[in-house]
Design an enzyme around this catalytic site. Structure first.
Site: not given
Ligand SMILES: Cc1ncc(C[n+]2csc(CCOP(=O)(O)OP(=O)(O)O)c2C)c(N)n1
Ligand SMILES: [Mg+2]
Length: 666
Positions: A405, A427-429, A431, A472
C-alpha cells in the site's frame, strides 16, 4: 579543505574532455564552498538546521550531471550538489533556508524539504523512504508516456531499512520501471553504524533478491560515479528497467551540525578525509595539467562572489508576514467545480454498480487516468468493481499491484507530479494503515509545502455489518478528516456515489472516497446513465421536519431512514453529509437553529469521531437555539467483533431509536 598533493583515488579519465573534467570539478567545488560558508553562518545562528554533504559531493554531482535536465531527481538531505548542479540560483536556495518568500516553500518547510518543477527536482519529506516510491510513480509516468526518461532517487543506507525501500524496489522490478536507486552508504544513520543497520555484506547485494541489477561504486571518485551512471542511464533509456547502485562513501560531519561526531572513531575520519572527493580530484587534474592554480583560484573567487552576492540579496529580502488567509488558501489547490449536462435517461443501479460505472466513465473522460490496486485487473477487484476494465482500458492503465500500500500511494504521488491522475483501490479501507504515512504526510501536505498537487483518489471499501471482524469492518474516516490537506467523501446512495466519484477524480486534490460495503449490493436507485458530477461540501436533506435534526452519513443514513419509517410521527430534518471534508457547516447550523434539537449518528466508535466535532461545533454556533443537549450516537469503544450477535451489539444502529426519542422527550 585538506590539501592532498598526490591523489589517493585512482582516476581513469577515459574519453572525458578537459572541459568536462573541469566542469565536474567546478560542480563539486560549488556545494563545498557553500557548505563551508553555511557552517560559519550556522555558528552565528543565521541558518537553521544543516545536514552536511561534505565528502559526498561526487555522488550528487556525478548522478546529476549524468542525467538530462528534463529527467527528475529525488534527492535527500545531504544532496546540495544536486540542487547546485541543476543550477538553481543561489539566491533562491538561500531564501529557502532562511524561510523567505523567494524560497520554494513560503517559509513552510525547511532546508531541502521542497521540490521544484522548474528544475525537475522532487525534495524529500522527513520520513526518508517515501521518496523511493514516488520515484516509481514518476518512472511509471515516463514509461507510459514512452519519453525514454530516467529517474534517479537517493536514499541513505539507514533509509534502506524502511519498508518503503523494499516496496519501491519490488514494484520497480515487477513493473520494470526506468529508475536508478542510489544508496549513499556513508557509514552512519544518525549515530547508528552500518553494523547495527543491516546484516549483509553489501546493500547492493539486495538487488539480486528483487531481481534488479546492482552495482557498487566508489562514491568518492567523481569520474567513476559520473561515467557509470551516464552509461547505465543511457542503457535504461533504451531498455527501461530499474538499477540499484550502492555508493560507498562516508559522512564526515555530524548527522546534523549541532549533533557532533563523538561516536565516530578518529581513524575513520582520517581515512576518509584522505579520500576527499574534491581534493583528490584536484590533485589528479593538477598532475594531468588540466587544472592549474590560476584556474582554480578563479573558480574559487567566482563561486565565493556568487555566494556572497546571493547571501546579501537573500538577507535583504523582507521576512514573511503571516496571513491566515494565505496559509489556509494554500492547503488545497484551487479547483473550480465543473458541472456537466446530462440526459434524463436513468437506470436502476446498485451502489456498487454506480461506483463501477462512475469509475468507468471517468476512465473514458480522462484518457490517461490510471487505476492501481490489488487484484483489480483480470480478477476485477475483490468486489468486482473493475470487472471488464482491463479489456476496456488495457494493462497500462488498469494495474494490478503487489501487496504494498505504501509504495502504491507513493507511486500515485509520483504520477501526479508527472501530470497523471490516478485512483488507488485499497482492497479494504482497513489496509490503508499500511499506506498511512504517504497519505497523511505526502499527499496531504504536498500542496501546502511546495504547491505540488496530489491528484489522487484513494477508494476505501469500508464499514461493518458484514460479519467480517476487526480488520475488514472499520470505518476509519476520522483518521483523515483530522489531517488538513485531504478531502473526505462518504456517499450513502448510488446517485451520490457516481456523481461524487466523478468530482473526486476531477478535483486535483487528494480525496479519500469511502464506500460502505454493506451498501454495495443492498441499496438501489435510479441513476443517470450519462457522466455527471456532484459538488463537494453540499449536504443532502433527505427529510424535512421541525422537531429534531438528524445528522449522519454512510450506513447511518439508512439506519436513520429506517427509524423514521418506523416512527412516522417524528418530524425530523434528516441530513446526509455526503462529504465530510469539506463539510456543509451552513446546512447543519441552519437546520439546528430551526429545530432546536440535534442528534448525530456515526458508525465509528465514539471518541474522537465526526460526531464529537459536529457536537462541539453546534454547541459553539447554536447554543442559544438548543432545547436539548446535542446527542452523539456511535458504536461501542471496542474493536469490531465478528459474529452477528456481537456485531449487532457493537453497532450504533441498535441505540439510535432510543437516543432519538430521548432527545425529543428532553
Ligand atoms: C521515518 C523516520 N524515522 C526516523 C527519522 C530520523 N532520522 C532522520 S535522518 C536519520 C538517519 C538517516 O540515515 P541515512 O539514511 O543513512 O542517511 P544519512 O543521514 O546518513 O545521509 C534518522 C534516523 C526520520 N526522519 N524518519
Ligand atoms: Mg547514512
Amino acid at each position: 579543505m585538506p590539501t592532498i598533493t598526490k591523489s589517493n583515488i585512482a582516476y581513469d579519465k577515459r574519453n572525458l574532455s578537459d572541459k568536462e573534467l573541469l566542469k565536474l570539478y567546478y560542480n563539486m567545488l560549488k556545494p563545498r564552498l557553500i557548505e563551508e560558508k553555511m557552517l560559519i553562518l550556522l555558528r552565528q545562528g543565521k541558518v537553521s538546521k544543516w545536514f552536511s554533504g561534505i565528502g559526498q559531493e561526487a555522488i550528487s554531482v556525478g548522478v546529476t550531471m549524468a542525467l538530462k535536465p528534463s529527467e527528475y531527481i529525488l534527492p535527500m538531505h545531504r544532496n546540495l550538489g544536486v540542487f547546485t548542479t541543476r543550477e538553481i540560483p543561489l539566491h533562491r536556495l538561500f531564501c529557502q533556508w532562511q524561510g523567505k518568500m523567494s524560497g520554494f516553500t513560503k517559509g513552510r518547510d525547511r532546508s531541502f524539504h521542497f521540490g521544484t518543477q522548474e528544475y525537475n527536482i522532487v525534495g524529500m519529506i522527513s520520513h526518508l523512504g517515501p521518496q523511493l516510491g514516488v520515484a516509481d510513480g514518476i518512472a511509471l509516468a515516463n514509461l507510459l508516456k514512452k519519453n525514454g526518461n530516467v529517474t534517479a532517487v537517493f536514499s541513505g543506507e539507514g533509509g534502506t531499512s524502511e519498508g518503503d525501500f523494499h516496496e519501491a524496489l519490488n514494484v520497480a522490478s515487477v513493473w520494470q520501471l526506468p529508475v536508478i536507486f542510489c544508496i549513499e552508504n556513508n557509514g552512519y544513520g544518525l549515530s547508528t553504524p552500518t553494523s547495527e543497520q543491516y546484516h549483509c555484506k553489501h546493500l547492493a547485494d539486495r538487488g539480486k533478491g528483487y531481481g534488479i541489477e546492482s552495482f557498487i561504486l566508489d562514491g568518492n571518485n567523481i569520474i567513476e560515479t559520473y561515467t557509470k551512471v551516464q552509461k547505465l542511464a543511457d542503457s535504461i533509456r533504451k531498455r527501461p528497467r530499474p538499477i540499484l547502485i550502492e555508493f560507498k562513501t562516508f559522512r564526515r560531519r555530524g548527522h546534523e551540525e549541532a549533533s557532533g561526531t563523538k561516536y565516530v572513531p578518529q581513524e575513520l575520519m582520517d581515512e576518509w578525509e584522505a579520500k576527499d572527493p574534491i581534493e583528490n580530484f584536484k590533485s589528479f587534474l593538477f598532475s594531468k595539467k588540466i587544472l592549474n592554480t590560476s584556474i582554480d583560484e578563479a573558480y574559487v573567487a567566482e563561486i565565493k562572489s556568487e555566494i556572497d552576492t546571493a547571501l546579501e540579496s537573500a538577507y535583504a529580502e523582507s521576512e514573511i508576514i503571516p496571513s491566515k488567509t494565505t496559509e489556509l488558501n494554500d492547503v488545497y489547490k484551487a479547483y473550480d467545480y465543473e458541472s456537466f449536462t446530462y440526459s434524463k435517461e436513468t437506470k436502476e443501479l446498485r451502489f456498487i454498480d454506480a461506483i463501477s460505472e462512475g469509475l468507468k466513465q471517468s476512465m473514458q473522460k480522462h484518457k490517461d487516468l490510471v487505476i492501481m490496486g490489488q487484484d483489480i485487473a483480470e480478477y476485477g477487484g475483490v468486489f468486482k468493481i473493475t470487472d471488464g476494465f482491463l479489456e476496456a482500458f488495457g494493462k497500462d492503465r488498469v494495474r494490478n499491484t503487489p501487496i504494498c500500500e505504501s509504495a502504491i500511494v507513493e507511486a500515485a504521488m509520483g504520477l501526479s507530479i508527472s501530470g497523471i491522475k490516478s485512483v488507488v483501490e485499497m482492497q479494504f479501507a482497513d489496509f490503508v494503515t499500511s499506506g498511512f504515512n504517504p497519505v497523511v504526510n505526502y499527499l496531504a501536505k504536498s500542496h501546502y509545502r511546495w504547491a505540488q498537487q496530489a491528484d489522487v483518489v484513494v477508494r476505501m471499501p469500508c464499514g461493518g455489518g458484514v460479519a467480517a471482524g476487526p480488520f475488514h469492518s472499520q470505518t476509519n474516516e476520522a483518521w483523515f478528516t483530522k489531517t488538513p490537506g485531504l478531502k473526505v467523501v462518504y456517499p450513502a446512495f448510488p446517485y451520490d456515489a457516481k456523481g461524487l466519484l466523478a468530482t473526486a477524480i476531477n478535483d486535483p486534490n487528494p480525496v479519500l472516497f469511502f464506500e460502505h460495503k454493506a451498501l454495495y449490493r443492498s441499496i438501489r436507485q435510479d441513476v443517470p446513465t450519462d457522466y455527471f458530477t456532484i459538488p463537494f461540501g453540499e449536504a443532502a436533506f433527505l427529510k424535512e421536519g421541525n422537531a429534531v435534526t438528524i445528522i449522519t452519513y454512510g450506513a447511518g443514513v439508512h439506519w436513520a431512514l429506517e427509524t423514521l419509517d418506523n416512527n412516522t410521527d417524528i418530524s425530523a430534518d434528516l441530513i446526509d453529509l455526503r462529504t465530510l471534508q469539506p463539510l456543509d457547516k451552513e446546512a447543519i447550523i441552519k437546520s439546528v437553529k430551526k429545530t432546536g434539537r440535534a442528534i448525530i449518528l456515526q458508525e465509528d466508535s465514539l471518541f474522537g469521531g465526526i460526531a464529537s466535532d459536529l457536537s462541539a461545533m453546534l454547541m459553539e454556533e447554536c447554543f442559544e437555539y438548543l432545547d436539548a443537549p446535542v446527542k452523539r450516537v456511535a458504536s461501542m469503544e471496542t474493536p469490531i467483533p465478528f459474529i452477528g450477535q456481537l456485531e449487532d451489539q457493537y453497532m450504533a444502529k441498535g441505540q439510535f431509536e432510543d437516543a432519538l426519542k430521548q432527545v425529543l422527550a428532553y
